[in-house]
Design a protein around this motif. Sequence first.
Motif, mmCIF file in Angstrom:
data_model
loop_
_atom_site.group_PDB
_atom_site.id
_atom_site.type_symbol
_atom_site.label_atom_id
_atom_site.label_comp_id
_atom_site.label_asym_id
_atom_site.label_seq_id
_atom_site.Cartn_x
_atom_site.Cartn_y
_atom_site.Cartn_z
ATOM 1 N N VAL A 315 -7.523 19.189 28.613
ATOM 2 C CA VAL A 315 -8.234 20.309 27.990
ATOM 3 C C VAL A 315 -8.564 19.990 26.534
ATOM 4 C CG1 VAL A 315 -6.182 21.588 27.205
ATOM 5 C CG2 VAL A 315 -8.234 22.836 27.839
ATOM 6 N N LEU A 316 -7.689 19.247 25.869
ATOM 7 C CA LEU A 316 -7.921 18.901 24.470
ATOM 8 C C LEU A 316 -9.105 17.958 24.318
ATOM 9 C CD1 LEU A 316 -4.318 18.186 23.102
ATOM 10 C CD2 LEU A 316 -5.667 20.268 22.819
ATOM 11 N N LYS A 317 -9.149 16.977 25.195
ATOM 12 C CA LYS A 317 -10.204 15.961 25.106
ATOM 13 C C LYS A 317 -11.580 16.609 25.286
ATOM 14 C CE LYS A 317 -12.684 12.208 26.746
ATOM 15 N NZ LYS A 317 -13.970 12.185 27.459
ATOM 16 N N ILE A 318 -11.677 17.501 26.257
ATOM 17 C CA ILE A 318 -12.960 18.161 26.505
ATOM 18 C C ILE A 318 -13.365 18.982 25.285
ATOM 19 C CG2 ILE A 318 -14.141 19.905 27.900
ATOM 20 C CD1 ILE A 318 -12.304 19.120 30.239
ATOM 21 N N PHE A 319 -12.459 19.810 24.824
ATOM 22 C CA PHE A 319 -12.780 20.721 23.719
ATOM 23 C C PHE A 319 -13.113 19.934 22.457
ATOM 24 C CE2 PHE A 319 -12.072 23.738 20.320
ATOM 25 C CZ PHE A 319 -12.457 24.962 20.850
ATOM 26 N N ALA A 363 -20.470 9.694 22.141
ATOM 27 C CA ALA A 363 -19.589 8.798 22.896
ATOM 28 C C ALA A 363 -18.300 9.442 23.440
ATOM 29 C CB ALA A 363 -19.260 7.573 22.058
ATOM 30 N N PRO A 364 -17.556 10.203 22.620
ATOM 31 C CA PRO A 364 -16.242 10.638 23.117
ATOM 32 C C PRO A 364 -16.289 11.555 24.344
ATOM 33 C CG PRO A 364 -16.349 10.836 20.727
ATOM 34 C CD PRO A 364 -17.737 10.550 21.194
ATOM 35 N N ALA A 365 -17.427 12.204 24.578
ATOM 36 C CA ALA A 365 -17.525 13.023 25.785
ATOM 37 C C ALA A 365 -17.707 12.158 27.026
ATOM 38 C CB ALA A 365 -18.687 14.016 25.651
ATOM 39 N N ILE A 366 -18.023 10.865 26.783
ATOM 40 C CA ILE A 366 -18.264 9.945 27.900
ATOM 41 C C ILE A 366 -17.055 9.048 28.152
ATOM 42 C CG2 ILE A 366 -19.723 8.052 28.733
ATOM 43 C CD1 ILE A 366 -21.928 9.169 26.782
ATOM 44 N N PHE A 367 -16.502 8.482 27.056
ATOM 45 C CA PHE A 367 -15.445 7.481 27.292
ATOM 46 C C PHE A 367 -14.085 8.112 27.625
ATOM 47 C CE2 PHE A 367 -15.196 7.172 22.393
ATOM 48 C CZ PHE A 367 -14.016 7.899 22.287
ATOM 49 N N GLY A 368 -13.196 7.243 28.082
ATOM 50 C CA GLY A 368 -11.847 7.723 28.425
ATOM 51 C C GLY A 368 -11.856 8.708 29.573
ATOM 52 N N GLY A 369 -12.845 8.598 30.457
ATOM 53 C CA GLY A 369 -13.003 9.582 31.536
ATOM 54 C C GLY A 369 -13.940 10.662 31.034
ATOM 55 N N SER A 370 -15.158 10.702 31.554
ATOM 56 C CA SER A 370 -16.150 11.653 31.046
ATOM 57 C C SER A 370 -15.616 13.075 31.185
ATOM 58 C CB SER A 370 -17.453 11.524 31.830
ATOM 59 O OG SER A 370 -17.303 12.135 33.092
ATOM 60 N N GLU A 372 -16.758 15.530 32.639
ATOM 61 C CA GLU A 372 -16.847 16.064 34.005
ATOM 62 C C GLU A 372 -15.682 15.538 34.851
ATOM 63 O OE1 GLU A 372 -19.472 15.130 32.133
ATOM 64 O OE2 GLU A 372 -19.919 17.264 31.914
ATOM 65 N N VAL A 373 -15.329 14.264 34.626
ATOM 66 C CA VAL A 373 -14.157 13.725 35.325
ATOM 67 C C VAL A 373 -12.899 14.495 34.901
ATOM 68 C CG1 VAL A 373 -12.664 11.702 35.536
ATOM 69 C CG2 VAL A 373 -15.144 11.440 35.698
ATOM 70 N N GLN A 374 -12.813 14.785 33.607
ATOM 71 C CA GLN A 374 -11.644 15.530 33.100
ATOM 72 C C GLN A 374 -11.581 16.926 33.737
ATOM 73 O OE1 GLN A 374 -9.514 14.067 31.127
ATOM 74 N NE2 GLN A 374 -10.673 12.366 30.278
ATOM 75 N N ARG A 375 -12.735 17.554 33.871
ATOM 76 C CA ARG A 375 -12.745 18.882 34.495
ATOM 77 C C ARG A 375 -12.279 18.785 35.945
ATOM 78 N NH1 ARG A 375 -16.969 19.614 30.646
ATOM 79 N NH2 ARG A 375 -16.705 21.571 29.517
ATOM 80 N N GLY A 376 -12.663 17.685 36.601
ATOM 81 C CA GLY A 376 -12.188 17.471 37.971
ATOM 82 C C GLY A 376 -10.670 17.324 38.007
ATOM 83 N N VAL A 377 -10.137 16.598 37.026
ATOM 84 C CA VAL A 377 -8.682 16.411 36.943
ATOM 85 C C VAL A 377 -7.985 17.761 36.769
ATOM 86 C CG1 VAL A 377 -6.855 15.517 35.435
ATOM 87 C CG2 VAL A 377 -8.790 14.049 36.045
ATOM 88 N N LEU A 378 -8.538 18.594 35.907
ATOM 89 C CA LEU A 378 -7.933 19.914 35.660
ATOM 90 C C LEU A 378 -8.057 20.805 36.901
ATOM 91 C CD1 LEU A 378 -9.289 20.474 32.044
ATOM 92 C CD2 LEU A 378 -6.893 20.139 32.665
#
Lengths: 387, 375
Positions: A315-319, A363-370, A372-378
């Motif tokens: 959640v932190l990475k996305i925000f 860039a940071p919204a793309i790298f380390g797992g985009s 959208e991938v992070q939202r899938g994880v959550l």
Amino acid sequence: MPEQQDWNALTDEDFRAIFRDWVEQNCPADLRFMRKQRPVFDEVAVWYHRLADKGWLSPVWPQEYGGMGLDAAKHIVYVEEWARLGCPRIPDHGIGLTGPLLIRYGTQAQKDFFLPRILTGEHVWCQGYSEPNAGSDLASLKTSAVREGDDFIVNGQKIWTTLAHCANWILLLTRTSNDGPKRQNGITVLLVDMTDPGVTVRPIPNLRQETDFCEVFFDNVRVPAANVVGEVDQGWALAKAVLGHERIFLGAPSRPEYAIKRLERLAEDRGAFDDPGFVARYARLRLDLYDLGSAFERFARVLRAGGDLGPDVSVLKIFCSELYQRITEEMLTVAGEEARLWDDLQTAEGEVDAMNLYLDSRAPAIFGGSNEVQRGVLAKGVLGLPS
Amino acid sequence: MTGLILDDEDGGLALLRESVASFAARHDGPSTFRNRRSSGADMDRATWTAMAEAGWLGLLLPEDLGGLGLGLPEQAVLSEALGRALVSEPVAQLAVFAGTLLTEASESAERTRLAEGLVSAAAIVAPAWQGRNGAAAPVEARAEGEGYVLSGTLEFVPAAGSATDFLVLARAGQEDMLLSVPADAAGLSHSLHPTLDGAQLGTLVLDATPVAAGKVLAGGNAVSAALEKAIAVTRLALAAEMAGIATRAIEQTVAYTRDRVQFGRAIAAFQVVQHRLVDMWSDAEFANASVVNAVETCTEEGGRAGDLAILAAKARAGDAAVTITRRAIHLHGAMGFTDDCDIGLYMKRAVALNATLGQPEELRLQFVARERAAA
């Protein structure tokens, strides 16, 4: 070996003061708050070696391997002060990736050979994970490693390999088998000398017209089987396990913090604080940053209590990454007609690299797992939503 | 990890949470909401009395005024739990706001009487201090004999119909006063306006209402200080209540979308729905984090840092509760548009609380103005 002490026995405040004092005196002024996000090794070698000589290059490695042995709480302080003082990012894949992986899963011979060479800067590592058709879907990677006697023969291509053009070793995820029921099986971690024949690096200019990342080609590259980390075909779990509490740093507020200071400088200079429309938009950004601090603290506290991070830390990475983008977008709004210019903007208080940050924030919204991938994880890992 | 995560060494907060949950099982929030709304009442007296018996109305009041003398962590946890259960009685306005005014007032027999009445629910003590724009709007006080005569109109008075006593903000010349005015005082009348969250807010009219000198609770600078304190603490309670609403709304929506099958799948299996749910959950997490930050900053630092933290928390939790419940209605589909479905009640409660004591935009502007003034 430099002197170490039990840093974790200090209070966070004491450690912060000690670390900050030394960094302020030792991080060269001309390297602070560099425009470049990812300088190459030679540009920051002075700083790298000073840290190494002091014994502070590897914050989380155990002290027996030449690290500081910091726990997660002290590591957060280390990273916070590093950002606050504007220290440049050093090529740190050896420190943050290869080192911890070897310490946890490497053979004694691997540890003895590689770890000291990371600390001296003799070996500069990069991370060979993504491929043209394996980005977010990393498990579909195809770069092959085929056993031949005591060696593996590697063929394939990596891409988005950060700082490969200044690295001489690469931590490579390879496909050694397609037999398992899941694609995650059959992946092997190899340590590859990039000066070996058959390795070709081609830098890719990025949106900021700098070269942070590269393509890396492998054409019948011969890698000794002794350079396998862990078990053959079992590399996926290793690669994932090494990402422990560091995942919190993808959501650390330092980038949006830096950007909002630049936004404030620009807005002051251009009189934007007299515009109620701007003030309302600025207020939202400012409060988002403030609350990101509160949310970061929520997770930092788990680490301080000795706990492990769950999937919810995404959640932190996305925000954080989306906030960074919104701040830089506002900079361009304030810049008005000047947003057409490539160069830094001039203000009474100094330059503002609005365009640089605007481009960097993609860039940071793309790298380390985009994101959208992070939202899938959550969705799966936290809310337990069905497939 | 969800909800308000506060230090709870002796387990007192967990106990408080449990007791609200078991309370809510006996006094169902949504059905009380609907009953109160259809009866035109401004509060549910049975629920109120039960809350008094639980000690919650005097949670923050000092023990010498008959309260429990607890702190902001306890109030936040109570408010959060009430929000979750949609127990929508005016705890923030009456227990927290009026209670704080009484705590801050100087010692007097009248203060003691009101505090004891508030705690036991024998009295309903309603603060009356706002004008139509929500700002403090003291009525005119004219000295007459030993006491005063009050004239003017006050808006947004909670529980105006049930109130036994009003805490009235007045001004005599340049001096602010806080007075206790009984509901049956001469020249006092009120009209009631139904609210979005199924209660009533009153307009209080004072027409040459005489008040005895012994009913003055505070005067001079102490009045604005007491008001500021009451506004701040109540904002924090409202933020916690809205964080509870936000968290519960996302839980209900996850449950609904997992059950609801369309196109042969639970709609929660569709990625577009999943990402929306994740964004809602993320907003709730930030609301919870901001409330925890406000509680801790007020407890540990106070001062300007505490004030800023409260502004941030009320803004964040308000935005979260309103937008999460709104999106939740959408994800409930046509069912979400019915009055039968509880999610709509959560949305209405969220909108009403969000509009109480400052909306997010206004609070954010206050935050920035205060922060920049200090820089």
